[in-house]
Design an enzyme around this catalytic site. Structure first.
Site, PDB file in Angstrom:
ATOM      1  N   HIS A 183      12.539 126.668  89.463  1.00 21.40           N
ATOM      2  CA  HIS A 183      12.653 125.909  90.671  1.00 21.40           C
ATOM      3  C   HIS A 183      13.418 126.861  91.513  1.00 21.40           C
ATOM      4  CE1 HIS A 183      13.094 121.878  88.408  1.00 21.40           C
ATOM      5  NE2 HIS A 183      11.846 122.309  88.152  1.00 21.40           N
ATOM      6  N   ASP A 222      13.830 125.013  84.795  1.00 16.76           N
ATOM      7  CA  ASP A 222      14.861 124.707  86.179  1.00 16.76           C
ATOM      8  C   ASP A 222      15.111 125.732  86.901  1.00 16.76           C
ATOM      9  OD1 ASP A 222      17.007 123.308  87.650  1.00 16.76           O
ATOM     10  OD2 ASP A 222      16.638 121.693  86.056  1.00 16.76           O
TER      11      ASP A 222
END
Length: 402
Positions: A249, A226
Site C-alpha cells: 500500500h 499492506d
C-alpha cells in the site's frame, strides 16, 4: 628509570585489556537447541540471551548458527544488559509455530520481541519465517463473518524501548500481521532487509514506526499485503531512503487520530525510492476526529510504476470510503513538499489531496512532478479539496490554491 619501563608497559597492557575486553559468544546449540525445526528451541534461546545480557564484557553475542532451523514460541528478550553492545546474529532459519493455538493465553500481538535493550544489533544472513497462513485464514478483515475470527495477530519482530540499535541483512517473511515494529525507541537504524508476504495477506505492514525518534530505514526491499512502511503517532526525525516497495500500500504517514487523540508527526524525509504495482505511493492519512499536527515532510526523488494513487493525502480517512460523516475537527497537515516524482499511474487521478474544510492543508509544495498513465494516450488529472500551496512544473497540472 630503566627498571620502571617494564612495569609501565605491563600497566599499559592491563589498562588496554580492561578498556576493550574480548567479545563473549553464546551459541544456542551450546544451550541445547536442536535446530531441526520441530522441537521447541525457545528455552535455549532464552538461556543464551540471559548469559549474553549478563556478561561482564564490553560486548556480547548470541549466535544462531547457519546449520539449523529453530522453532520458537513467543519470546521476550529483556534488558537492560551489562554489555554496552549486544549482537544477536541470525545465520540460520527461525520459524514460528504455524498454529494460532500456540498463543492461547499469551499476548497474541507478538512473537519475538526485544525490550529495553540499548546498543542492540540484530543481523545475519538468516531467515525469519512467521508462518502466518493460518492467521490470515481466520482474519476478521477478510473473514468478518467467521466465528472466532481474529483482529490481532503476532508481529514477527518488535523492538520496544531499544535505543541506539540496528537491524540489518535479515530476510523476514510471512508475518501473521506486521513484520517489524519499532516502538518508543530513539536512534534505531534498519538497513538492507528484505520483507515479503503475499499481496493478499491482511494487515501485513512491512515496517511500522510508532512513538520513535531519529530513525533511519535504508536500502531495503519490501513487498507485503499492506503498507511497505507506515509511520505512526509521536514520531519525528525519520529518514527513509533507497526502498523498493511493492506489492503493498505504499509508504504511509498514518493513519493517525482514529480515536480523537492528539497527534504529532514531524520532520519526515522519504527519498530515492521506487514503487511498483502498489495501491498508493506517497501517502498521508488521518481520521477526521483526530487533532494535532503532521508537518515538515519531504517526499523526494521517487519513481512510480503502475501505482494506483502515486500522490495522496486523505484527511478524511475512513474504514469504509465515503461513509464517515464530516467533522469540524482534524489533524493539521502543513509544510509538505513533493520534489522530483516521476512514473506511471494505473488510475485516471494521479494526484489526490483530500483535505478538511475546517482544518485545510497548507504549505503544500510540488516541484518537478511528471506522471503519465499506463494506458497509451490517456490523460491524467488531479483532484484537490481544501489545499493551499504552490506548484512548479507539475504534470498532470495539480489543483493547489495559493
Amino acid at each position: 628509570m630503566e627498571e620502571m619501563f617494564p612495569l609501565l608497559l605491563i600497566l599499559g597492557l592491563v589498562t588496554s585489556l580492561t578498556a576493550w575486553p574480548a567479545v563473549d559468544e553464546f551459541n544456542v546449540f551450546d544451550y541445547g537447541a536442536s535446530g531441526v525445526g520441530q522441537a521447541d528451541d525457545s528455552q535455549p534461546f532464552m538461556y543464551a540471551w540471559r548469559d549474553a545480557c549478563n556478561a561482564e564484557t564490553h560486548s556480547a553475542s548470541v549466535i544462531v548458527p547457519e546449520a539449523g532451523t529453530f522453532l520458537l514460541n513467543p519470546l521476550m528478550f529483556h534488558g537492560p544488559c551489562k554489555p554496552r553492545i549486544i549482537h544477536f546474529i541470525i545465520s540460520g532459519t527461525v520459524i514460528a509455530s504455524g498454529s494460532p493455538e500456540t498463543w492461547n493465553g499469551l499476548d497474541s500481538s507478538q512473537w519475538i520481541a526485544f525490550k529495553n535493550v540499548t546498543g542492540l544489533n540484530v543481523y545475519g544472513s538468516g531467515l525469519i519465517d512467521g508462518q502466518g497462513m493460518q492467521w490470515w485464514d481466520q482474519s476478521c478483515r477478510y473473514h468478518p463473518n467467521k466465528e472466532g475470527c481474529t483482529k490481532l495477530a503476532p508481529t514477527v519482530l518488535k523492538f520496544l524501548s531499544c535505543n541506539e540499535g540496528t537491524l540489518s541483512s535479515i530476510y523476514i517473511v510471512n508475518s501473521p500481521q506486521t513484520h517489524l515494529l519499532v516502538l518508543d525507541s530513539k536512534g534505531f537504524n534498519v538497513d538492507n532487509v528484505m520483507i515479503q508476504s503475499p499481496q493478499d495477506s491482511p494487515n501485513t505492514d512491512g515496517i511500522h514506526i510508532h512513538s520513535s525518534h531519529i530513525i533511519k530505514i535504508t536500502n531495503s526491499i519490501i513487498g507485503t499485503g499492506d503498507d511497505c512502511i507506515s509511520i505512526g503517532d509521536y514520531s519525528s526525525n525519520i529518514e527513509i531512503s533507497n526502498i523498493e516497495c511493492g506489492p503493498g500500500h505504499g509508504i504511509s504517514i498514518g493513519s493517525l487520530g482514529k480515536d480523537g487523540e492528539m497527534v504529532l508527526v514531524e520532520n519526515i524525509h522519504i527519498r530515492d525510492s521506487s514503487f511498483k504495482g502498489t495501491t498508493n505511493g506517497a501517502r498521508i492519512k488521518t481520521w477526521q476526529v483526530g487533532r494535532g499536527n503532521i508537518r515538515h515532510v519531504i517526499f523526494e526523488n521517487l519513481i512510480f510504476d503502475s501505482v494506483d494513487n502515486p500522490i495522496i493525502i486523505d484527511q478524511n480517512y475512513c474504514d469504509v470510503r465515503g461513509k464517515c460523516k464530516e467533522k469540524k475537527s482534524g489533524v493539521k497537515i502543513s509544510d509538505v513538499a513533493y520534489k522530483n516524482l516521476y512514473g506511471t499511474s494505473s488510475t485516471d487521478i494521479a494526484i489526490t489531496l483530500n483535505c478538511s474544510r475546517f482544518v485545510p492543508c497548507s504549505g503544500i509544495s510540488m516541484e518537478n512532478i511528471n506522471l503519465a498513465s499506463i494506458k497509451p494516450g490517456k490523460s491524467l488529472s488531479a483532484n484537490c479539496i481544501n489545499v493551499h500551496g504552490t506548484e512548479v512544473k507539475v504534470k498532470p497540472r495539480s489543483c493547489l490554491r495559493n
